[in-house]
Enzyme design. Sequence first.
Site, PDB file in Angstrom:
ATOM      1  CD  GLU A   1      -2.837  -1.236   2.365  1.00  0.00           C
ATOM      2  OE1 GLU A   1      -3.763  -0.402   2.421  1.00  0.00           O
ATOM      3  OE2 GLU A   1      -2.642  -2.086   3.245  1.00  0.00           O
TER       4      GLU A   1
ATOM      5  CB  SER B   1      -5.755  -0.408   0.104  1.00  0.00           C
ATOM      6  OG  SER B   1      -5.428   0.599   1.024  1.00  0.00           O
TER       7      SER B   1
ATOM      8  CB  SER C   1     -10.434   8.610   1.594  1.00  0.00           C
ATOM      9  OG  SER C   1      -9.217   8.109   1.116  1.00  0.00           O
TER      10      SER C   1
END
EC number: 6.3.2.4
Length: 362
Positions: free
Chosen positions: A15, A190, A324
């Site tokens: 990530e 993620s 997000s």
Amino acid sequence: MKTKLGLLYGGKSAEHHVSMQTAMAVIKALDLKEFDIHPIYITEEGAWIKGPQLTGPVESVTELAYSGETSIAPIVLSQASVLAEDGTGSNDGGFDVIFPLLHGPNGEDGTVQGMLELLNLPYVGNGVLASSAGMDKVIMKNIFAQSGLSQVKYTWFIRSDWEKSREAAYQKVEDELGYPCFVKPANLGSSVGISKCASKAELERAFEEAFQFDRKIIVEEGIVAREVEIGILGNDEAECSVAGEIIPKEDFYDYKAKYEDGNTALVIPAEISDQEYNLLTEMAATAFKALDCSGLVRADFFLTKDGKPYINEVNTMPGFTPFSMFPLLWKHTGVEYPKLIERLVKLAKERHEEKQKIKHTF
């Protein structure tokens, strides 16, 4: 008096690039009149590289990757971390607060948090226990089960056991969960390495994929449900945001939909009843306390057609990218992005001050 803020980003993790996007978003939102910002980049190989203090806008992620600079030892964060590279400047004790903008292993899993605890530095976000338990989906779900939180059925496997008896592993999934099911690395976020399976052939490919990213994987029952998320702020007490719903345009909310093409719809606030919202916030607070969380958490739920909620997971370092959910939830709750960061820094200082009351001698 400005706050001297150290930003940790990058990291030795799959990530890494998500973390870079998070760092860019946070840097753009920070008020230079309130913060002295010191970027600290962790390369994909694990080297720590301290860049110069930011004095103006940063326009590109590549500006944050100081690949040509000399690496530092993390211990300097608590010592002469504000000295110039040539050793000049004032040694005034390092940073006021560290903000780990790290996602996944070697950053979100308690490793960096443990180092910051040893250095006795205030830092934003969850502590060692909450970070490590929240990173490992198997441990997290076991704790949730002990706390009486409703969850979908799940099972898990270690790579070495799977390699010894692959057919037994696939049979266990089919017997206990059936199809569809989701296969995930246990210690990653993620949506990296996640697959949805509707057949044994897909299950076999999914195991191969997930085990590339972790030695432990989790397999979860697939159910027909809405995906609803709630943001949490606080230390000992959990303050919940409005709820938001994720409506993927594809089969599920994967990495590409999250971070690359925005191929999903976010509905904030979610169209749920007051009763459903109250139940979700109660479950979110229970999960927050069960893991001994602090700072920030995003709690993810499944909500069935008949209104039955299941907690899916909590994310102890949700991203701050343009796509997000966490900052958007708080924006719709009345906390704009810059103020959200200021609150997180304040919570970090408060938690650190509270910890200083603990006696270490008797």
